[in-house]
Each structure stands twice: as structure tokens, then as C-alpha cells.
Write an enzyme that holds these catalytic residues in place. Structure first.
Site, mmCIF file in Angstrom:
data_model
loop_
_atom_site.group_PDB
_atom_site.id
_atom_site.type_symbol
_atom_site.label_atom_id
_atom_site.label_comp_id
_atom_site.label_asym_id
_atom_site.label_seq_id
_atom_site.Cartn_x
_atom_site.Cartn_y
_atom_site.Cartn_z
ATOM 1 N N TYR A 174 -4.133 -2.526 -10.016
ATOM 2 C CA TYR A 174 -3.943 -2.283 -8.574
ATOM 3 C C TYR A 174 -2.997 -3.325 -7.940
ATOM 4 O O TYR A 174 -2.090 -2.979 -7.183
ATOM 5 C CB TYR A 174 -5.330 -2.287 -7.899
ATOM 6 C CG TYR A 174 -5.263 -2.323 -6.393
ATOM 7 C CD1 TYR A 174 -4.861 -1.205 -5.665
ATOM 8 C CD2 TYR A 174 -5.603 -3.478 -5.687
ATOM 9 C CE1 TYR A 174 -4.792 -1.239 -4.284
ATOM 10 C CE2 TYR A 174 -5.540 -3.522 -4.308
ATOM 11 C CZ TYR A 174 -5.127 -2.405 -3.608
ATOM 12 O OH TYR A 174 -5.043 -2.452 -2.237
ATOM 13 N N LYS B 31 0.363 3.422 -2.935
ATOM 14 C CA LYS B 31 -0.810 4.303 -3.076
ATOM 15 C C LYS B 31 -0.415 5.780 -3.022
ATOM 16 O O LYS B 31 -1.118 6.640 -3.551
ATOM 17 C CB LYS B 31 -1.850 3.968 -1.996
ATOM 18 C CG LYS B 31 -2.412 2.537 -2.130
ATOM 19 C CD LYS B 31 -3.245 2.129 -0.919
ATOM 20 C CE LYS B 31 -3.752 0.689 -1.030
ATOM 21 N NZ LYS B 31 -4.453 0.249 0.190
ATOM 22 N N TYR C 167 -4.656 3.755 8.088
ATOM 23 C CA TYR C 167 -6.038 3.269 8.224
ATOM 24 C C TYR C 167 -6.617 3.616 9.597
ATOM 25 O O TYR C 167 -6.472 4.746 10.047
ATOM 26 C CB TYR C 167 -6.113 1.752 7.946
ATOM 27 C CG TYR C 167 -5.230 1.346 6.796
ATOM 28 C CD1 TYR C 167 -5.507 1.812 5.514
ATOM 29 C CD2 TYR C 167 -4.085 0.576 6.981
ATOM 30 C CE1 TYR C 167 -4.684 1.478 4.449
ATOM 31 C CE2 TYR C 167 -3.266 0.239 5.925
ATOM 32 C CZ TYR C 167 -3.567 0.702 4.668
ATOM 33 O OH TYR C 167 -2.757 0.385 3.627
ATOM 34 N N VAL D 5 1.199 -3.831 3.772
ATOM 35 C CA VAL D 5 1.182 -5.145 4.440
ATOM 36 C C VAL D 5 2.425 -5.992 4.146
ATOM 37 O O VAL D 5 2.582 -7.069 4.716
ATOM 38 C CB VAL D 5 -0.093 -5.980 4.142
ATOM 39 C CG1 VAL D 5 -1.319 -5.387 4.804
ATOM 40 C CG2 VAL D 5 -0.306 -6.188 2.658
ATOM 41 N N SER E 130 0.798 -1.238 0.000
ATOM 42 C CA SER E 130 0.000 0.000 0.000
ATOM 43 C C SER E 130 0.822 1.277 0.000
ATOM 44 O O SER E 130 0.255 2.362 -0.169
ATOM 45 C CB SER E 130 -0.945 0.014 1.201
ATOM 46 O OG SER E 130 -1.968 -0.913 0.980
HETATM 47 N N1 GLN Z 1 -2.605 -2.515 3.434
HETATM 48 C C1 GLN Z 1 -2.096 -3.001 2.339
HETATM 49 O O1 GLN Z 1 -0.907 -2.941 2.071
HETATM 50 C C2 GLN Z 1 -3.080 -3.743 1.483
HETATM 51 C C3 GLN Z 1 -2.626 -3.893 0.053
HETATM 52 C C4 GLN Z 1 -2.931 -5.225 -0.516
HETATM 53 N N2 GLN Z 1 -2.427 -5.274 -1.858
HETATM 54 C C5 GLN Z 1 -4.418 -5.504 -0.495
HETATM 55 O O2 GLN Z 1 -5.078 -5.108 -1.396
HETATM 56 O O3 GLN Z 1 -4.945 -6.120 0.382
#
Ligand code: GLN
Length: 306
Positions: free
Chosen positions: A188, A64, A240, A258, A61
């Protein structure tokens, strides 16, 4: 500064509680939880690293932040008609708010928001073209052409896409996605599967620490106002439903993934990347957060002071 970076790595090496590696993406579940890396890139062009700071890992993420930057470059403020800019207070993969808010995601950093941003930057193109653009941008700001997509990680996410596919279909039903759901998801998942080391990541984040200019090269990536706004979104939404906790403990704009990485920005000072694959209950790197907490305590670089 190198002593401090070494101290942090030494403290993290002996930590017993290391969190849990994400295994809902099976390919990420194989990563060694003992790994730790930290790298600081300063606005005056210095680099301080410790641990396996040149080992690529899945940035997930954290990507992003880069796709948001691209989207704002392409469409400016009209992006905000597609995605909000409020903290969600919900987990990264939650669907509940989408129904109440007519399929418009709260912010660009939760999964639904990032999927909407991926759809926005596709602009009628095929995933391959959009991915080429994302990778070029990341290589450009990191000044390193060796950065790559880990296709095994992307395939693993595609094979276990039910949750993200639900978010995407839900948004599509509200008319918020223009492209075919699987094409948006393919884009994505690949952006999330970008592999970078802490050194590359810290370098890539440097433009956010110096009013939009990547200091060593002098290249302007974004206007100062845009850098400030991206930082504020990272502060409010980058972790988050634990964004408040991260602001309380660290007090820097930050974005987690993650894969266990965190990119944190100390405006006017530098960009810090940390990596430790074990996560806390919110999906944020357990030791990565501790390392950043130790870093701000010793440097006083939190945006809120000491
Ligand atoms: N928090 C993350 O890094 C989530 C990204 C992961 N690719 C997902 O879509 O679940």
C-alpha cells in the site's frame, strides 16, 4: 483552451492562502507549497498544460483509483464482498466505522478500503510481484515507462505507519485481510509513493473519460460499465468527508491525494490533473480544488452542466 489553462495557473500563482503541506509523512513535508501544475488530456488526443506539469510528485491516494481498477479486473464483482461502495462521511484515516461494520471498509478510497484492495490484489504473491503489476499497469495507461516508485516516500510512510497499521490490524482481526499486515502495508505505501507528473496523470485517467478506452492509443482498458462505476465511486467517495463539497463545487468524479494532486474526469471530454501541495483541513489540495472549480465554471464540463 490553452488560454483558459494559462489563466487558471496565473490565478493560482498569486493565491496567498495555499493550505498546509502534509507533514505526517515527513518526506512529503519538504515539498515547496508554491508549486502548481495543471494538465488536461482530451478525448481527441490534445494536451494542454501550465505550471510545472512535467514535474513528478507523490500521487498518494490517487493511486487507489488504479488499484481499484486492477482489483476489479482480477476478481470482478466479488471485490464488493471485501469493501463497500458507500461514502464514509469520515476522514480518510478514520477507524470508527470499522468497528461498527465488522471490519469491512465503507469504500475503496478511504485508507482502510485501499488497504483491503491491496490485500485482495496480492493474491498470495509477494509485495514485489504485486508492485510490479501495479507499476506496469500505471505505465501502460499513461503510456510512459519513466513512472517510478519514490522509495524515500514509501520508507517515510512505513516508518510512521502506526495509524494505517492500526486500520490493517483491526481488519485482520475481523478476518478481512489474507496476507501478513506488514506486507500489505508495504504494498500500500509503495502504491501511494508512485511519482507522476500532471501530464502523466491526466493521460493515465483518460480511459475513464471515454467509456473505458484510452482514446489516443485506442486501447480498451475496462468495459464502459466499469468506467462508469469507477467514476461514480470517485464522485461519491474520492474526497472522503469532503466528497459532497467537491461535487457541489466542481461536479466531476475526482480523486485527491495528500501529495496535493487531484485527478478529475470530465466524461466525454477529458481527464484533468492538478497539483498544489498545500491541503485543506480534509487533506485535499486547496488550490487544486479552486483550479478545478474555475475550470468547470469556464468550460461547463461538470457532469451537472453549467
Ligand atoms: N489521503 C491520502 O492520500 C492518504 C494516503 C497516505 N498514503 C496515507 O495512508 O495516509
Amino acid at each position: 483552451m490553452q488560454d483558459l489553462i494559462n489563466d487558471i495557473a496565473a490565478a493560482m500563482a498569486t493565491a496567498e492562502e495555499r493550505g498546509k503541506v502534509a507533514d505526517y509523512i515527513p518526506e512529503l513535508g519538504h515539498v515547496d507549497p508554491q508549486r502548481f501544475a495543471i494538465s488536461l488530456s482530451t478525448v481527441d488526443g490534445k494536451v494542454y498544460s501550465a505550471g510545472c506539469a512535467t514535474t513528478p510528485f507523490s500521487i498518494q491516494s490517487i493511486s487507489k483509483v488504479f488499484t481499484l481498477t486492477i482489483a476489479l479486473g482480477q476478481m470482478g464483482d466479488s471485490l464488493w464482498s471485501k469493501v463497500g461502495r458507500e461514502p464514509s462521511g469520515d476522514p480518510f484515516n478514520s477507524i470508527v466505522q470499522l468497528e461498527h461494520e465488522s471490519g469491512k471498509p465503507r469504500n475503496p478510497f478511504i485508507n482502510a478500503g485501499a488497504i483491503a484492495v491491496a490485500d485482495a490484489i496480492m493474491m498470495g504473491h509477494e509485495p514485489k510481484e504485486t508492485l510490479g503489476e501495479i507499476l506496469s499497469f500505471v505505465r501502460y495507461i499513461a503510456d510512459d515507462d519513466s513512472i517510478y516508485f519514490d522509495h524515500a516516500v514509501a520508507a517515510s510512510e512505513m516508518a510512521h505507519r502506526d495509524r494505517n497499521a492500526s486500520l490493517a490490524h483491526f481488519m485482520k482481526a475481523f478476518g478481512h485481510l489474507r496476507h501478513d499486515v506488514d506486507k500489505v502495508l508495504g504494498t500500500y505505501f509503495h502504491q501511494c509513493a508512485i511519482a507522476m507528473s500532471c501530464e502523466q496523470l491526466a493521460h493515465a485517467g483518460l480511459f475513464l473519460a471515454s467509456d473505458g478506452i484510452n482514446k489516443p492509443s485506442g486501447i480498451r482498458v475496462v468495459a464502459p460499465q466499469r468506467a462508469r462505476r469507477i467514476n461514480s465511486l470517485m464522485m461519491m467517495c474520492g474526497h472522503y468527508d469532503a466528497s459532497g463539497e467537491f461535487a457541489f463545487r466542481v461536479g466531476l468524479p475526482g480523486k485527491s491525494g495528500v501529495g496535493g494532486g487531484i485527478l478529475a474526469i470530465a466524461p466525454g471530454h477529458g481527464s484533468i490533473a492538478v497539483w498544489s501541495p498545500g491541503l485543506d483541513a480534509y487533506g485535499n489540495s486547496l488550490l487544486g480544488t479552486q483550479a478545478l472549480e474555475m475550470f468547470v465554471q469556464r468550460t461547463g464540463w461538470s457532469v451537472f452542466g453549467h
